[in-house]
Design an enzyme around this catalytic site. Structure first.
Site, PDB file in Angstrom:
ATOM      1  N   SER A 135      16.182  -5.186 -31.408  1.00  0.00           N
ATOM      2  CA  SER A 135      15.525  -6.479 -31.284  1.00  0.00           C
ATOM      3  C   SER A 135      15.652  -6.931 -29.825  1.00  0.00           C
ATOM      4  CB  SER A 135      16.203  -7.483 -32.221  1.00  0.00           C
ATOM      5  OG  SER A 135      15.625  -8.763 -32.098  1.00  0.00           O
ATOM      6  N   LYS A 161      11.488  -4.297 -31.707  1.00  0.00           N
ATOM      7  CA  LYS A 161      11.016  -5.618 -32.163  1.00  0.00           C
ATOM      8  C   LYS A 161      11.067  -6.564 -30.979  1.00  0.00           C
ATOM      9  CE  LYS A 161      13.506  -9.083 -34.797  1.00  0.00           C
ATOM     10  NZ  LYS A 161      14.253  -9.360 -36.045  1.00  0.00           N
ATOM     11  N   LEU A 162       9.963  -7.228 -30.713  1.00  0.00           N
ATOM     12  CA  LEU A 162       9.908  -8.195 -29.621  1.00  0.00           C
ATOM     13  C   LEU A 162       9.975  -9.603 -30.191  1.00  0.00           C
ATOM     14  CD1 LEU A 162       6.943  -6.753 -27.482  1.00  0.00           C
ATOM     15  CD2 LEU A 162       9.399  -6.202 -27.316  1.00  0.00           C
ATOM     16  N   LYS A 163      10.848 -10.411 -29.640  1.00  0.00           N
ATOM     17  CA  LYS A 163      10.857 -11.828 -29.987  1.00  0.00           C
ATOM     18  C   LYS A 163       9.655 -12.473 -29.306  1.00  0.00           C
ATOM     19  CE  LYS A 163      14.682 -12.304 -32.409  1.00  0.00           C
ATOM     20  NZ  LYS A 163      14.720 -12.902 -33.762  1.00  0.00           N
ATOM     21  N   ASP A 189       8.855 -10.878 -33.869  1.00  0.00           N
ATOM     22  CA  ASP A 189       9.583 -11.878 -34.663  1.00  0.00           C
ATOM     23  C   ASP A 189       9.448 -13.233 -33.980  1.00  0.00           C
ATOM     24  OD1 ASP A 189      11.294 -13.336 -36.266  1.00  0.00           O
ATOM     25  OD2 ASP A 189      13.091 -12.160 -35.796  1.00  0.00           O
ATOM     26  N   ASN A 191      10.585 -16.253 -35.468  1.00  0.00           N
ATOM     27  CA  ASN A 191      11.568 -17.230 -35.951  1.00  0.00           C
ATOM     28  C   ASN A 191      10.934 -18.593 -36.243  1.00  0.00           C
ATOM     29  OD1 ASN A 191      13.559 -15.340 -33.993  1.00  0.00           O
ATOM     30  ND2 ASN A 191      14.380 -15.894 -35.981  1.00  0.00           N
ATOM     31  N   GLU A 216       7.118 -11.008 -38.124  1.00  0.00           N
ATOM     32  CA  GLU A 216       8.237 -11.582 -38.873  1.00  0.00           C
ATOM     33  C   GLU A 216       8.276 -13.097 -38.712  1.00  0.00           C
ATOM     34  OE1 GLU A 216      11.859  -9.638 -37.728  1.00  0.00           O
ATOM     35  OE2 GLU A 216      13.159 -11.112 -38.706  1.00  0.00           O
ATOM     36  N   ASP A 241      11.765 -13.511 -43.068  1.00  0.00           N
ATOM     37  CA  ASP A 241      13.203 -13.463 -42.811  1.00  0.00           C
ATOM     38  C   ASP A 241      13.786 -14.776 -43.349  1.00  0.00           C
ATOM     39  OD1 ASP A 241      15.737 -13.720 -41.659  1.00  0.00           O
ATOM     40  OD2 ASP A 241      15.155 -13.183 -39.634  1.00  0.00           O
ATOM     41  N   LYS A 265      18.784  -9.848 -45.038  1.00  0.00           N
ATOM     42  CA  LYS A 265      20.040 -10.113 -44.326  1.00  0.00           C
ATOM     43  C   LYS A 265      21.043 -10.585 -45.356  1.00  0.00           C
ATOM     44  CE  LYS A 265      18.183 -11.567 -39.856  1.00  0.00           C
ATOM     45  NZ  LYS A 265      17.906 -12.716 -38.991  1.00  0.00           N
ATOM     46  N   GLY A 293      19.577  -8.326 -38.775  1.00  0.00           N
ATOM     47  CA  GLY A 293      20.907  -8.461 -38.189  1.00  0.00           C
ATOM     48  C   GLY A 293      21.115  -9.846 -37.617  1.00  0.00           C
TER      49      GLY A 293
HETATM   50  O1  OSB Z   1      15.606 -13.507 -36.542  1.00  0.00           O
HETATM   51  O2  OSB Z   1      16.203 -11.518 -36.824  1.00  0.00           O
HETATM   52  C1  OSB Z   1      16.429 -12.622 -36.338  1.00  0.00           C
HETATM   53  C2  OSB Z   1      19.537 -12.453 -34.130  1.00  0.00           C
HETATM   54  C3  OSB Z   1      20.115 -13.677 -34.412  1.00  0.00           C
HETATM   55  C4  OSB Z   1      19.457 -14.538 -35.257  1.00  0.00           C
HETATM   56  C5  OSB Z   1      18.250 -14.178 -35.841  1.00  0.00           C
HETATM   57  C6  OSB Z   1      17.672 -12.952 -35.582  1.00  0.00           C
HETATM   58  C7  OSB Z   1      18.322 -12.080 -34.679  1.00  0.00           C
HETATM   59  C8  OSB Z   1      17.773 -10.799 -34.256  1.00  0.00           C
HETATM   60  C9  OSB Z   1      18.737  -9.760 -33.740  1.00  0.00           C
HETATM   61  O3  OSB Z   1      16.598 -10.551 -34.227  1.00  0.00           O
HETATM   62  C10 OSB Z   1      19.070  -8.759 -34.780  1.00  0.00           C
HETATM   63  C11 OSB Z   1      20.246  -7.888 -34.408  1.00  0.00           C
HETATM   64  O4  OSB Z   1      20.046  -6.922 -33.675  1.00  0.00           O
HETATM   65  O5  OSB Z   1      21.370  -8.158 -34.868  1.00  0.00           O
HETATM   66 MG    MG Z   2      14.115 -12.663 -37.782  1.00  0.00          MG
END
Ligand code: OSB
Ligand code: MG
Length: 371
Positions: A135, A161-163, A189, A191, A216, A241, A265, A293
């Site tokens: 990520s 995965k790109l935020k 992702d 969020n 995501e 998620d 998760k 994660g």
């Molecule tokens: O949205 O998946 C998420 C990390 C912290 C909180 C939310 C997210 C994430 C990650 C990192 O995307 C995932 C990892 O490599 O642990």
């Molecule tokens: Mg996520």
């Protein structure tokens, strides 16, 4: 097995690089580590919550408080407990899934160390290693982002995965796709940073051009109906998620057409056993799941890798090598072998903290005992 004490330990590990998401920047992993002491063995758990309630309402201090005052006393009151007893014993307390999951993980670990069984075997794992994804946070420039992705591709990660967030989406995704080609397994992702307003929907529709595995959590967690609407407007599959908090919400989201892929998760859904129930539901419906994660240390990572070894986890997880997160992990580091992590086979979660690291990273310890 009788639980005699619950140790709550706070650890603070610097991340190798700041991790920026649509909800903020994280520079450290400020984790709550749980150790249960029993008449058989001790067990370790990790709470996914961060120091601030930005990903969800939970945060490390809050998790510690609810464990100390409401959850641990309920476990300590049991005469006998296995991992399977933790969820039912804590069900009277509303919410706090990450706090509950940390306790369940620790009790499962202790119980399985007592019998010599690995968590992977106990959960129903079918493979000895799992594909590793990475990520990648939001970067200040597209060039810097491409450099980071190039490093991870060289390291062997099987999926990137790109935020993303509004204004930092089409350009970075287009640049990464152009630079690394169509073979790169790529997903994004958000969020929950988007809305159903025209400008946001237009940006998300523009991402359809880049052959992403999934988008995501584009909308906020409680927007199940909105995600169903969005799904009808996009070619790219929607994965949820934050919205998926239990097997029940997973079933509802799938029935509504709010998503076609599920991020599992354990912390978000209240534990590894509920995570398996979501896995089972999705496997029965032919819906792909993958393991998310929370920047876990080697403790949480070990348990997540065990979970991701179940048959229905057909997409690479956010399960990276320790070095992607920490210069020094709490446990022996997880390392990438040909883009995969090895599923621990020892009793319980199969790893323990390294004592000197634990001592070095600990910022506070509290012990909860039977009174
Ligand atoms: O949205 O998946 C998420 C990390 C912290 C909180 C939310 C997210 C994430 C990650 C990192 O995307 C995932 C990892 O490599 O642990
Ligand atoms: Mg996520």
């Amino acid at each position: 097995m009788r639980i005699d004490a619950v140790e709550l330990r706070r650890v603070r590990l610097p991340l190798v690089a700041p991790f920026r998401t649509s909800f903020g920047v994280q520079t450290h992993r400020d984790a709550l580590i749980v150790r249960v002491c029993t008449d058989h063995a001790e067990g370790w758990g990790e709470c996914g919550a961060d120091s601030e309630p930005r990903y969800s309402s939970e945060y490390a201090d809050g998790a510690q408080h609810v464990i100390r005052h409401h959850l641990a006393p309920r476990l300590l009151a049991l005469d006998e407990a296995t991992g399977e007893d933790v969820g039912p014993a804590l069900a009277a307390v509303q919410g706090h899934p990450m706090a509950k999951a940390a306790l369940e993980m620790a009790v499962l670990d202790a119980a399985l160390r007592g019998t010599g069984e690995s968590l992977a075997h106990h959960l129903g794992a079918v493979r000895p290693e799992v594909d590793s994804g990475v990520s990648v946070g939001i970067h200040d420039s597209v060039d810097a982002l491409c450099d980071t992705v190039a490093r991870h591709v060289t390291e062997g990660y099987r999926r990137v995965k790109l935020k993303v967030e509004p204004g930092a989406d089409i350009e970075p995704v287009a640049a990464v796709r152009a630079r690394f080609g169509s073979e790169l397994m790529l997903q994004v992702d958000a969020n929950g940073a988007y809305s159903l307003r025209d400008d946001d929907v237009d940006a998300l529709r523009a991402l359809d051009a880049f052959d992403l595995i999934l988008i995501e959590q584009p909308l906020p967690p409680d927007e199940l109906a909105g995600h169903a609407t969005l799904a009808s407007l996009l070619a790219t599959p929607i994965c949820l998620d934050e919205s998926i908090t239990s097997a029940r919400t997973a079933r509802l989201a799938l029935d509504l057409g709010a998503c076609s892929i599920v991020n599992v998760k354990p912390g978000r859904v209240g534990g590894y056993l509920e995570a398996v129930r979501i896995h089972d539901l999705c496997l029965a419906r032919g819906v792909a799941v993958w393991c998310g994660g929370m920047l876990e240390t080697g403790l949480g990572r070990a348990a997540n890798v065990a979970l991701a070894a179940l048959a229905g986890f057909t997409l690479p997880g956010d399960l990276s090598a320790s070095a992607r997160y920490f210069a020094d992990d709490l446990t022996e580091p997880f390392v990438l072998h040909d883009g995969r992590l090895t599923v621990p086979t020892g009793p319980g979660i199969g790893v323990v903290p390294r004592h000197e690291m634990l001592a070095r990273c600990t910022t506070a310890v509290e012990l909860v005992t039977r009174d």
